[in-house]
Design a protein around this motif. Structure first.
Motif, PDB file in Angstrom:
ATOM      1  N   ARG A 202      12.660   2.380  50.341  1.00  0.00           N
ATOM      2  CA  ARG A 202      11.313   2.871  50.611  1.00  0.00           C
ATOM      3  C   ARG A 202      11.009   4.122  49.803  1.00  0.00           C
ATOM      4  NH1 ARG A 202      10.515   4.134  56.239  1.00  0.00           N
ATOM      5  NH2 ARG A 202       8.455   4.609  55.409  1.00  0.00           N
ATOM      6  N   LYS A 203       9.736   4.295  49.525  1.00  0.00           N
ATOM      7  CA  LYS A 203       9.288   5.397  48.678  1.00  0.00           C
ATOM      8  C   LYS A 203       9.686   6.746  49.267  1.00  0.00           C
ATOM      9  CE  LYS A 203       5.166   7.289  46.500  1.00  0.00           C
ATOM     10  NZ  LYS A 203       3.719   7.515  46.674  1.00  0.00           N
ATOM     11  N   ALA A 204       9.503   6.891  50.555  1.00  0.00           N
ATOM     12  CA  ALA A 204       9.813   8.167  51.200  1.00  0.00           C
ATOM     13  C   ALA A 204      11.287   8.531  51.041  1.00  0.00           C
ATOM     14  CB  ALA A 204       9.441   8.104  52.683  1.00  0.00           C
ATOM     15  N   GLN A 205      12.125   7.513  51.115  1.00  0.00           N
ATOM     16  CA  GLN A 205      13.561   7.772  50.987  1.00  0.00           C
ATOM     17  C   GLN A 205      13.927   8.181  49.559  1.00  0.00           C
ATOM     18  OE1 GLN A 205      16.011   4.544  52.310  1.00  0.00           O
ATOM     19  NE2 GLN A 205      17.910   5.711  52.095  1.00  0.00           N
ATOM     20  N   ARG A 206      13.318   7.511  48.582  1.00  0.00           N
ATOM     21  CA  ARG A 206      13.548   7.894  47.181  1.00  0.00           C
ATOM     22  C   ARG A 206      13.128   9.335  46.945  1.00  0.00           C
ATOM     23  NH1 ARG A 206      10.959   2.856  45.499  1.00  0.00           N
ATOM     24  NH2 ARG A 206       9.160   4.116  44.934  1.00  0.00           N
TER      25      ARG A 206
END
Length: 211
Positions: A2-6
DNA sequence: AACTCGGGGCA
DNA sequence: TGCCCAGAGTT
Protein backbone atom coordinates in the motif's frame (compact mmCIF):
# COMPACT_ATOMS: atom_id res chain seq x y z
CA UNK A 1 2.16 -2.91 -1.02
CA UNK A 2 0.00 0.00 0.00
CA UNK A 3 1.02 3.56 -0.73
CA UNK A 4 0.95 4.62 2.91
CA UNK A 5 3.32 1.83 3.85
CA UNK A 6 5.78 2.73 1.09
CA UNK A 7 5.76 6.33 2.18
CA UNK A 8 6.38 5.35 5.78
CA UNK A 9 9.43 3.31 4.77
CA UNK A 10 10.84 6.07 2.59
CA UNK A 11 10.29 8.70 5.26
CA UNK A 12 12.18 6.65 7.83
CA UNK A 13 15.09 6.02 5.47
CA UNK A 14 15.29 9.73 4.69
CA UNK A 15 15.16 10.72 8.33
CA UNK A 16 17.84 8.21 9.29
CA UNK A 17 20.19 9.30 6.54
CA UNK A 18 19.93 12.96 7.52
CA UNK A 19 21.51 12.11 10.87
CA UNK A 20 24.57 10.52 9.23
CA UNK A 21 27.73 12.14 7.91
CA UNK A 22 29.13 9.78 5.33
CA UNK A 23 29.06 11.81 2.15
CA UNK A 24 32.05 12.37 -0.10
CA UNK A 25 33.88 15.66 0.39
CA UNK A 26 34.23 17.99 -2.58
CA UNK A 27 34.30 21.69 -3.45
CA UNK A 28 33.51 21.69 -7.17
CA UNK A 29 31.84 19.59 -9.87
CA UNK A 30 35.26 18.37 -10.99
CA UNK A 31 36.17 17.26 -7.48
CA UNK A 32 32.88 15.40 -7.11
CA UNK A 33 33.43 13.66 -10.44
CA UNK A 34 36.87 12.49 -9.34
CA UNK A 35 35.60 11.40 -5.91
CA UNK A 36 32.74 9.35 -7.37
CA UNK A 37 35.08 7.57 -9.78
CA UNK A 38 37.46 6.73 -6.94
CA UNK A 39 34.60 5.40 -4.82
CA UNK A 40 34.04 2.34 -7.01
CA UNK A 41 34.67 -0.75 -4.87
CA UNK A 42 36.09 1.48 -2.16
CA UNK A 43 34.67 3.09 0.98
CA UNK A 44 33.81 6.78 1.08
CA UNK A 45 36.02 7.22 4.14
CA UNK A 46 39.01 5.98 2.17
CA UNK A 47 38.16 8.22 -0.78
CA UNK A 48 37.98 11.23 1.53
CA UNK A 49 41.47 10.51 2.84
CA UNK A 50 42.85 10.39 -0.70
CA UNK A 51 41.05 13.48 -1.95
CA UNK A 52 41.93 15.55 1.12
CA UNK A 53 45.58 14.89 0.32
CA UNK A 54 45.20 15.40 -3.43
CA UNK A 55 42.69 18.21 -4.10
CA UNK A 56 44.69 21.09 -2.60
CA UNK A 57 47.20 20.50 -5.44
CA UNK A 58 45.06 18.85 -8.12
CA UNK A 59 41.60 20.40 -8.31
CA UNK A 60 41.26 21.16 -12.02
CA UNK A 61 41.38 19.05 -15.20
CA UNK A 62 44.47 21.01 -16.30
CA UNK A 63 46.48 20.33 -13.15
CA UNK A 64 45.46 16.70 -12.80
CA UNK A 65 45.78 16.05 -16.51
CA UNK A 66 49.43 17.09 -16.40
CA UNK A 67 50.35 14.08 -14.28
CA UNK A 68 51.95 10.98 -15.73
CA UNK A 69 50.26 7.60 -15.35
CA UNK A 70 52.77 6.69 -12.63
CA UNK A 71 52.19 9.93 -10.72
CA UNK A 72 48.43 9.53 -10.95
CA UNK A 73 48.64 5.98 -9.64
CA UNK A 74 50.76 7.13 -6.72
CA UNK A 75 48.08 9.64 -5.73
CA UNK A 76 45.29 7.08 -5.56
CA UNK A 77 47.13 3.83 -4.91
CA UNK A 78 45.33 2.87 -1.72
CA UNK A 79 41.79 2.96 -3.09
CA UNK A 80 42.07 -0.22 -5.15
CA UNK A 81 41.68 -0.69 -8.92
CA UNK A 82 44.19 2.14 -9.14
CA UNK A 83 45.70 1.27 -12.49
CA UNK A 84 42.41 1.51 -14.39
CA UNK A 85 41.18 4.43 -12.31
CA UNK A 86 44.38 6.42 -12.94
CA UNK A 87 44.17 5.74 -16.66
CA UNK A 88 40.52 6.76 -16.74
CA UNK A 89 41.06 9.89 -14.65
CA UNK A 90 43.84 11.10 -16.94
CA UNK A 91 41.79 10.33 -20.04
CA UNK A 92 38.86 12.16 -18.49
CA UNK A 93 40.99 15.23 -17.70
CA UNK A 94 42.34 15.33 -21.24
CA UNK A 95 38.85 15.03 -22.74
CA UNK A 96 37.49 17.74 -20.43
CA UNK A 97 40.20 20.22 -21.36
CA UNK A 98 40.32 19.43 -25.07
CA UNK A 99 36.64 18.90 -25.85
CA UNK A 100 34.61 20.58 -23.12
CA UNK A 101 36.63 23.67 -22.21
CA UNK A 102 37.10 22.21 -18.72
CA UNK A 103 33.37 22.38 -17.98
CA UNK A 104 31.69 19.21 -16.70
CA UNK A 105 29.03 18.18 -19.27
CA UNK A 106 25.50 18.77 -18.02
CA UNK A 107 23.66 15.79 -19.46
CA UNK A 108 23.89 12.09 -18.69
CA UNK A 109 24.58 10.92 -22.23
CA UNK A 110 27.60 13.19 -22.63
CA UNK A 111 28.88 12.44 -19.13
CA UNK A 112 29.01 8.75 -20.04
CA UNK A 113 31.41 9.52 -22.89
CA UNK A 114 34.03 10.42 -20.29
CA UNK A 115 36.45 7.57 -19.55
CA UNK A 116 35.54 5.82 -16.30
CA UNK A 117 32.04 7.30 -16.16
CA UNK A 118 29.26 4.75 -16.57
CA UNK A 119 25.53 4.87 -15.99
CA UNK A 120 25.69 5.03 -12.20
CA UNK A 121 28.39 7.66 -11.97
CA UNK A 122 26.70 9.76 -14.65
CA UNK A 123 23.40 9.67 -12.76
CA UNK A 124 25.04 10.65 -9.50
CA UNK A 125 26.94 13.55 -11.06
CA UNK A 126 23.98 14.85 -13.07
CA UNK A 127 21.59 14.70 -10.15
CA UNK A 128 23.91 16.30 -7.60
CA UNK A 129 25.63 18.93 -9.70
CA UNK A 130 22.92 19.91 -12.15
CA UNK A 131 19.85 18.81 -10.23
CA UNK A 132 18.86 16.67 -13.20
CA UNK A 133 16.31 14.14 -11.99
CA UNK A 134 18.06 10.79 -11.97
CA UNK A 135 18.05 8.00 -9.44
CA UNK A 136 21.30 6.08 -9.52
CA UNK A 137 20.62 2.38 -8.86
CA UNK A 138 23.81 0.75 -7.64
CA UNK A 139 24.13 -2.58 -5.85
CA UNK A 140 22.94 -1.14 -2.54
CA UNK A 141 19.92 0.66 -3.94
CA UNK A 142 18.98 -2.47 -5.84
CA UNK A 143 19.32 -4.86 -2.88
CA UNK A 144 17.66 -2.64 -0.28
CA UNK A 145 14.72 -1.59 -2.42
CA UNK A 146 14.02 -5.20 -3.37
CA UNK A 147 14.27 -6.49 0.20
CA UNK A 148 11.87 -3.81 1.36
CA UNK A 149 9.44 -4.73 -1.41
CA UNK A 150 9.67 -1.30 -3.03
CA UNK A 151 10.78 -2.75 -6.37
CA UNK A 152 10.61 -6.03 -8.27
CA UNK A 153 12.40 -5.19 -11.53
CA UNK A 154 15.03 -7.67 -12.68
CA UNK A 155 17.71 -5.11 -13.55
CA UNK A 156 18.89 -1.71 -12.29
CA UNK A 157 17.17 0.19 -15.08
CA UNK A 158 13.78 -1.38 -14.37
CA UNK A 159 14.31 -0.72 -10.66
CA UNK A 160 15.19 2.89 -11.38
CA UNK A 161 11.87 3.37 -13.16
CA UNK A 162 9.93 1.72 -10.32
CA UNK A 163 11.56 3.85 -7.65
CA UNK A 164 11.02 7.01 -9.67
CA UNK A 165 7.31 6.26 -9.62
CA UNK A 166 7.06 6.07 -5.85
CA UNK A 167 9.55 8.77 -4.84
CA UNK A 168 8.79 12.48 -5.40
CA UNK A 169 10.85 13.86 -8.26
CA UNK A 170 12.54 16.55 -6.19
CA UNK A 171 13.95 13.87 -3.89
CA UNK A 172 15.48 11.59 -6.51
CA UNK A 173 18.99 12.98 -6.16
CA UNK A 174 18.88 12.50 -2.38
CA UNK A 175 17.07 9.19 -2.38
CA UNK A 176 19.95 7.09 -3.61
CA UNK A 177 21.93 8.28 -0.59
CA UNK A 178 19.22 6.98 1.73
CA UNK A 179 19.43 3.50 0.22
CA UNK A 180 23.21 3.48 -0.03
CA UNK A 181 23.68 4.53 3.56
CA UNK A 182 21.13 2.01 4.79
CA UNK A 183 22.64 -0.70 2.60
CA UNK A 184 26.19 -0.14 3.82
CA UNK A 185 25.53 0.32 7.50
CA UNK A 186 22.42 -1.78 8.19
CA UNK A 187 20.96 -3.78 5.31
CA UNK A 188 24.27 -5.37 4.36
CA UNK A 189 24.49 -8.02 1.66
CA UNK A 190 25.85 -10.79 3.90
CA UNK A 191 24.71 -10.13 7.46
CA UNK A 192 21.98 -7.51 7.64
CA UNK A 193 21.75 -5.88 11.06
CA UNK A 194 18.01 -6.17 11.37
CA UNK A 195 18.28 -5.46 15.08
CA UNK A 196 19.26 -1.85 14.41
CA UNK A 197 17.00 -1.31 11.41
CA UNK A 198 14.43 1.49 11.51
CA UNK A 199 12.11 -0.23 9.03
CA UNK A 200 12.31 -3.79 10.32
CA UNK A 201 8.60 -3.73 11.17
CA UNK A 202 7.67 -3.00 7.57
CA UNK A 203 10.28 -5.31 6.02
CA UNK A 204 9.16 -8.50 4.25
CA UNK A 205 12.76 -9.75 4.15
CA UNK A 206 13.51 -9.48 7.86
CA UNK A 207 16.16 -11.94 9.00
CA UNK A 208 16.48 -13.42 12.43
CA UNK A 209 19.60 -11.58 13.37
CA UNK A 210 18.96 -10.41 16.89
CA UNK A 211 22.26 -11.58 18.38
C1' DA B 1 26.70 -12.68 -19.47
C1' DA B 2 31.06 -13.43 -17.48
C1' DC B 3 35.49 -11.87 -16.38
C1' DT B 4 38.98 -8.75 -14.48
C1' DC B 5 41.02 -5.30 -11.84
C1' DG B 6 43.10 -4.49 -6.41
C1' DG B 7 43.88 -2.59 -1.79
C1' DG B 8 40.90 -2.19 2.27
C1' DG B 9 37.57 -3.71 5.55
C1' DC B 10 35.91 -7.21 8.23
C1' DA B 11 35.12 -11.76 10.23
C1' DT C 1 43.69 -15.72 5.96
C1' DG C 2 39.78 -15.54 2.91
C1' DC C 3 35.88 -13.28 1.13
C1' DC C 4 33.50 -9.25 -0.44
C1' DC C 5 33.20 -4.47 -2.04
C1' DA C 6 29.43 3.43 -3.44
C1' DG C 7 31.74 -0.06 -11.00
C1' DA C 8 33.37 0.14 -15.66
C1' DG C 9 35.62 -1.79 -19.68
C1' DT C 10 36.50 -5.66 -22.49
C1' DT C 11 35.55 -10.09 -24.76
Amino acid sequence: MRKAQREAILAKLEETYKGSKTALNYNSPFELLVAVILSAQCTDERVNVITARMFPRLNTPEKMGALTQEEMEAEIRDCGLYHAKAKNLLGMCHMLTQRFNSVIPNDIKTLMELPGVGQKTANVIASIIYNIPALAVDTHVFRVSHRLGLAQGKDPLATEKELEKIIPREKWSDAHHWFIWHGRKICKARKPLCRGCVVVEECPFKEKNFE
